[in-house]
Design an enzyme around this catalytic site. Structure first.
Site, PDB file in Angstrom:
ATOM      1  N   CYS A  32       0.627  -1.121   0.041  1.00 56.62           N
ATOM      2  CA  CYS A  32       0.170  -0.097  -0.019  1.00 56.62           C
ATOM      3  C   CYS A  32       1.056   1.351   0.045  1.00 56.62           C
ATOM      4  O   CYS A  32       0.376   2.308  -0.743  1.00 56.62           O
ATOM      5  CB  CYS A  32      -1.059  -0.015   1.169  1.00 56.62           C
ATOM      6  SG  CYS A  32      -2.233  -1.312   1.064  1.00 56.62           S
ATOM      7  N   ASP A  33       2.315   1.277   0.760  1.00 55.85           N
ATOM      8  CA  ASP A  33       2.763   2.361   0.596  1.00 55.85           C
ATOM      9  C   ASP A  33       3.533   2.727  -0.985  1.00 55.85           C
ATOM     10  O   ASP A  33       3.468   3.691  -1.320  1.00 55.85           O
ATOM     11  CB  ASP A  33       4.235   2.074   1.512  1.00 55.85           C
ATOM     12  CG  ASP A  33       4.033   2.525   2.985  1.00 55.85           C
ATOM     13  OD1 ASP A  33       3.060   3.378   3.183  1.00 55.85           O
ATOM     14  OD2 ASP A  33       4.617   1.692   3.897  1.00 55.85           O
TER      15      ASP A  33
END
Length: 397
Positions: free
Chosen positions: A170-171
């Site tokens: 997700c980063d």
């Protein structure tokens, strides 16, 4: 040959991974990125994985997303630092930050303050949930977003439950989204002459990458369960199988590939077996089909089968470790990893992930030592050597 973002100056206040990943992509493509850190440096410079690199303030994971950048240290609590930021913003094209919403405003260097100094400024704010809404002040961590977004609800096995991805997915996809948003705003500015706010929510960026599973539910009402290693096609031959002393991921998704698979495995007689006559029958008899396939795969190691089946037209891959794939012949042939000669020896890093016919991504310099570029950066906005010395004595830089 110039690169796409040469001449674009970015003032980068981001830290940890999502924001730095975004600015790194633009730095590879020629942007002049000034990374602003607190005077002691951001925590990611340290590393539990390598004491040696951590003591240098150059942890491998930090280096991975901070190459091609310059380093400026500032104590943003001090008014002199705010003045420095405004001088830099006046000459910048982009400001990036990933603090919780409102933090930069409290410091006096938020979007409103800096766009007043430079109306052409593009200001990108990356946060867990965006600049508005009831959750805007909640912290956004990769694991939290993996759990909240639905990724973990479809990742894992029934026997072991939900599983997060093996990297901070997700980063990095939020970082890629931010880089795309900034690129879009820069292009739009060529038509309007105006800057703007680019508001990146990690949760929304993740949902954008989950467009398929979302549409499965919103259009057809399908709730996707934990999928294990099953492909989205749900074909029984698009899954993970035991092979020799390891595992083989089969990506056999259509009839031509299925026929190639069974012939290469010496199972051509299954063409006449009513249990496997079509995909519906194969799915109904998936356990039996798996047993037959794994019985044949047991005769050779996974990497041997990878060569045999790929040649036959049945897509597959053995499970490669990171230290193996970076030396894969395809990766070497395309120079996908970029090599740098540094004071610490030859180092290799991942690049852009795409190639341009000319002016593509290039790693020119390793991630900077803390504060390495203070003097040059401040000189560029009118500070004399005496000014910089006074700022150092006052613990501003």
């Amino acid at each position: 040959m110039t690169r796409p973002f040469e001449g674009v100056r970015i003032l980068d206040f981001t830290q940890v991974l999502a924001g730095p990943y975004a600015s790194y992509q633009l730095a590879l493509l020629g942007a002049d990125v000034i990374k602003v850190e607190r005077r002691e440096g951001e925590d990611m410079r340290q590393s539990q994985l390598s004491q040696e690199w951590g003591e240098r303030g150059l942890a491998p994971g930090w280096q991975a997303v901070n190459g091609n950048k310059k380093s400026l240290t500032l104590d943003l609590q001090k008014k002199e630092a705010v003045e420095i930021v405004k001088r830099l913003a006046a000459k910048a094209d982009v400001v990036m930050e990933n603090f919780r919403p409102g933090i930069m405003d409290k410091l006096g260097i938020g979007y409103a303050a800096l766009s007043a100094v430079n109306p052409r400024l593009i200001y990108c704010a990356v946060s867990g949930f965006g600049q508005t809404g009831p959750e805007r002040n909640q912290a956004g961590y990769d694991g939290k977003i993996q759990a909240l977004s639905g990724i973990m609800s479809i990742t894992g096995h029934d026997a072991t439950g939900p599983t997060r991805a093996g990297f901070a997915v997700c980063d990095v996809l939020s970082g890629a989204t931010a880089a795309f948003g900034i690129s879009s705003a820069l292009f739009q500015r060529t038509h309007t002459g105006k800057g703007q706010l680019v508001d990146v929510s990690m949760l929304e960026a993740t949902l954008a990458f989950l467009s398929g599973p979302i549409a499965d539910y919103t259009v057809a009402g399908h709730r996707q369960p934990l999928s294990g290693n099953q492909a989205v096609s749900r074909r029984p031959t698009a899954n993970l199988f035991k092979a020799g002393n390891g595992h083989l991921l089969l990506a056999v998704n259509n009839e031509k590939q299925y026929q190639a698979l069974i012939k290469a495995l010496g199972l051509a007689h299954l063409q006449q077996d009513p249990r496997f006559v079509d995909w519906a029958a194969r799915k109904q008899n998936e356990t039996a089909l798996r047993a037959l396939i794994e019985d044949k795969l047991a005769a050779k190691d996974a990497k041997e089968w990878e060569t045999v089946l790929d040649a036959a037209g049945a897509p597959c891959a053995s499970i490669w470790r990171i230290e193996e794939v970076i030396d894969h012949p395809q990766i070497k042939a395309r120079a996908a990893l970029q090599t740098l000669n540094t004071p610490f020896g030859e180092l290799r890093f991942a690049g852009s992930g795409f190639r341009l016919a000319h002016g593509g991504g290039k790693l020119d310099r390793m991630a900077p030592q803390l504060g390495a570029d203070v003097d040059a950066i401040l000189a560029d906005v009118g500070y004399s050597k005496a000014d910089v010395a006074a700022l150092r004595a006052a613990a501003v830089v």
